[in-house]
Design a protein around this motif. Structure first.
Motif, PDB file in Angstrom:
ATOM      1  N   UNK A 176       0.776  -1.231   0.000  1.00 32.06           N
ATOM      2  CA  UNK A 176       0.000   0.000   0.000  1.00 32.06           C
ATOM      3  C   UNK A 176       0.806   1.279   0.000  1.00 32.06           C
ATOM      4  N   UNK A 177       2.124   1.184  -0.208  1.00 31.60           N
ATOM      5  CA  UNK A 177       2.947   2.387  -0.269  1.00 31.60           C
ATOM      6  C   UNK A 177       2.677   3.132  -1.579  1.00 31.60           C
ATOM      7  N   UNK A 178       2.319   4.411  -1.524  1.00 30.91           N
ATOM      8  CA  UNK A 178       2.255   5.192  -2.767  1.00 30.91           C
ATOM      9  C   UNK A 178       3.666   5.378  -3.320  1.00 30.91           C
ATOM     10  N   UNK A 179       3.746   5.711  -4.590  1.00 28.68           N
ATOM     11  CA  UNK A 179       5.050   5.778  -5.242  1.00 28.68           C
ATOM     12  C   UNK A 179       6.013   6.743  -4.559  1.00 28.68           C
ATOM     13  N   UNK A 180       5.505   7.890  -4.119  1.00 30.09           N
ATOM     14  CA  UNK A 180       6.398   8.851  -3.479  1.00 30.09           C
ATOM     15  C   UNK A 180       6.967   8.283  -2.187  1.00 30.09           C
ATOM     16  N   UNK A 181       6.169   7.493  -1.441  1.00 27.77           N
ATOM     17  CA  UNK A 181       6.663   6.907  -0.203  1.00 27.77           C
ATOM     18  C   UNK A 181       7.598   5.725  -0.499  1.00 27.77           C
ATOM     19  N   UNK A 208      11.896   1.661   9.996  1.00 28.03           N
ATOM     20  CA  UNK A 208      10.695   0.924   9.620  1.00 28.03           C
ATOM     21  C   UNK A 208       9.471   1.421  10.377  1.00 28.03           C
ATOM     22  N   UNK A 209       9.655   1.780  11.652  1.00 28.86           N
ATOM     23  CA  UNK A 209       8.547   2.356  12.425  1.00 28.86           C
ATOM     24  C   UNK A 209       8.046   3.643  11.769  1.00 28.86           C
ATOM     25  N   UNK A 210       8.982   4.485  11.362  1.00 29.26           N
ATOM     26  CA  UNK A 210       8.612   5.741  10.716  1.00 29.26           C
ATOM     27  C   UNK A 210       7.902   5.511   9.390  1.00 29.26           C
ATOM     28  N   UNK A 211       8.389   4.532   8.610  1.00 27.31           N
ATOM     29  CA  UNK A 211       7.755   4.224   7.337  1.00 27.31           C
ATOM     30  C   UNK A 211       6.346   3.664   7.541  1.00 27.31           C
ATOM     31  N   UNK A 212       6.162   2.858   8.586  1.00 24.75           N
ATOM     32  CA  UNK A 212       4.830   2.314   8.867  1.00 24.75           C
ATOM     33  C   UNK A 212       3.854   3.434   9.229  1.00 24.75           C
ATOM     34  N   UNK A 213       4.320   4.384  10.028  1.00 22.08           N
ATOM     35  CA  UNK A 213       3.455   5.521  10.361  1.00 22.08           C
ATOM     36  C   UNK A 213       3.077   6.309   9.103  1.00 22.08           C
ATOM     37  N   UNK A 214       4.072   6.503   8.236  1.00 19.43           N
ATOM     38  CA  UNK A 214       3.809   7.236   6.998  1.00 19.43           C
ATOM     39  C   UNK A 214       2.856   6.457   6.091  1.00 19.43           C
ATOM     40  N   UNK A 215       3.010   5.152   6.038  1.00 20.95           N
ATOM     41  CA  UNK A 215       2.125   4.325   5.216  1.00 20.95           C
ATOM     42  C   UNK A 215       0.681   4.409   5.696  1.00 20.95           C
ATOM     43  N   UNK A 216       0.498   4.358   7.002  1.00 23.80           N
ATOM     44  CA  UNK A 216      -0.854   4.392   7.556  1.00 23.80           C
ATOM     45  C   UNK A 216      -1.526   5.756   7.374  1.00 23.80           C
ATOM     46  N   UNK A 217      -0.718   6.787   7.249  1.00 25.67           N
ATOM     47  CA  UNK A 217      -1.285   8.136   7.136  1.00 25.67           C
ATOM     48  C   UNK A 217      -1.644   8.505   5.702  1.00 25.67           C
ATOM     49  N   UNK A 218      -1.257   7.647   4.746  1.00 22.80           N
ATOM     50  CA  UNK A 218      -1.546   7.966   3.332  1.00 22.80           C
ATOM     51  C   UNK A 218      -2.967   7.542   2.965  1.00 22.80           C
TER      52      UNK A 218
END
Length: 223
Positions: A132-137, A213-223
């Protein structure tokens, strides 16, 4: 060359794969600067000009060597949770760079990446996209993870000790030679952490990776 100084007999069935394999072995033993077309030809028992039947030039050889290194990295398995896949990839890259330290800093430098390199990047992008990561993420994740993985491997390789057991002794020797009363925080850190039994810099790797990875998970959930 043999001990008598004569050229090694040419090896039958010389191929591009064999040329690259021997070049990687030479770089592992003596660094990338040890790999010249003349030395490589001598190792293979052929004239240097014969190598150009298999690689166009030194740059093409380096590209092929980097691709060989990429082929040793474990690819994310489809269906693996993205976080576990990134942890496995990070650990695999670290192990591969320990075997081929000369490759660090050159893994993304090729303008003509080979099939192993392309498969590797495609698998990582696919894993993140499936999660579920958008391309920018995806771009942010790739950049942050690789900067950390390759950077950590570079620092780890440059440490003045080869074994964790040596760390405390080296730190203690440095402490004896430095005016640590002028550096109280460094003195505390060395005495209370670095010089304690069992300290291993390598154990810092999973902690830092988890922070990213924690930071990326937070960013993924906020998209």
């Amino acid at each position: 060359m043999t001990q008598s100084g004569t050229r090694k007999p040419a090896r039958a069935g010389l191929s591009r794969d064999r040329v690259v394999e021997v070049a990687v072995t030479m770089a592992d033993a003596g660094g990338l600067e040890s790999v010249t077309m003349r030395r490589l030809g001598t190792e293979l028992g052929v004239e240097a000009m014969s190598l150009y039947k298999h690689v166009a030039n030194k740059g093409a050889l380096l590209d092929a060597m980097i691709d060989r290194v990429h082929s040793e990295i474990t690819l994310p398995v489809p269906g693996t949770p993205w976080r576990r896949a990134m942890q496995q990839r990070a650990g695999s890259i670290r192990e591969v760079l320990a075997r081929h330290p000369w490759a660090n800093g050159r893994m993304a430098s090729s303008t003509s990446p080979g099939p192993a390199t392309l498969r590797h990047h495609d698998a990582v992008i696919g894993t993140l996209r499936d999660a579920g990561f958008p391309l920018v993420l995806v771009a942010h994740a790739f950049s942050a993870l690789d900067a950390y993985i390759y950077g950590f491997a570079l620092v780890e390789k440059s440490l003045p000790v080869d074994e964790p057991a040596q760390t405390a002794a080296v730190a203690a020797d440095m402490a004896r030679r430095l005016p640590l009363d002028a550096y109280p925080h460094l003195a505390e850190f060395s005495a209370e952490h670095i010089m304690r039994a069992g300290y291993d810099y390598g154990k810092e790797f999973p902690f830092g990776l988890d922070v990213i990875l924690d930071g990326l998970e937070r960013a993924r959930r906020s998209t």
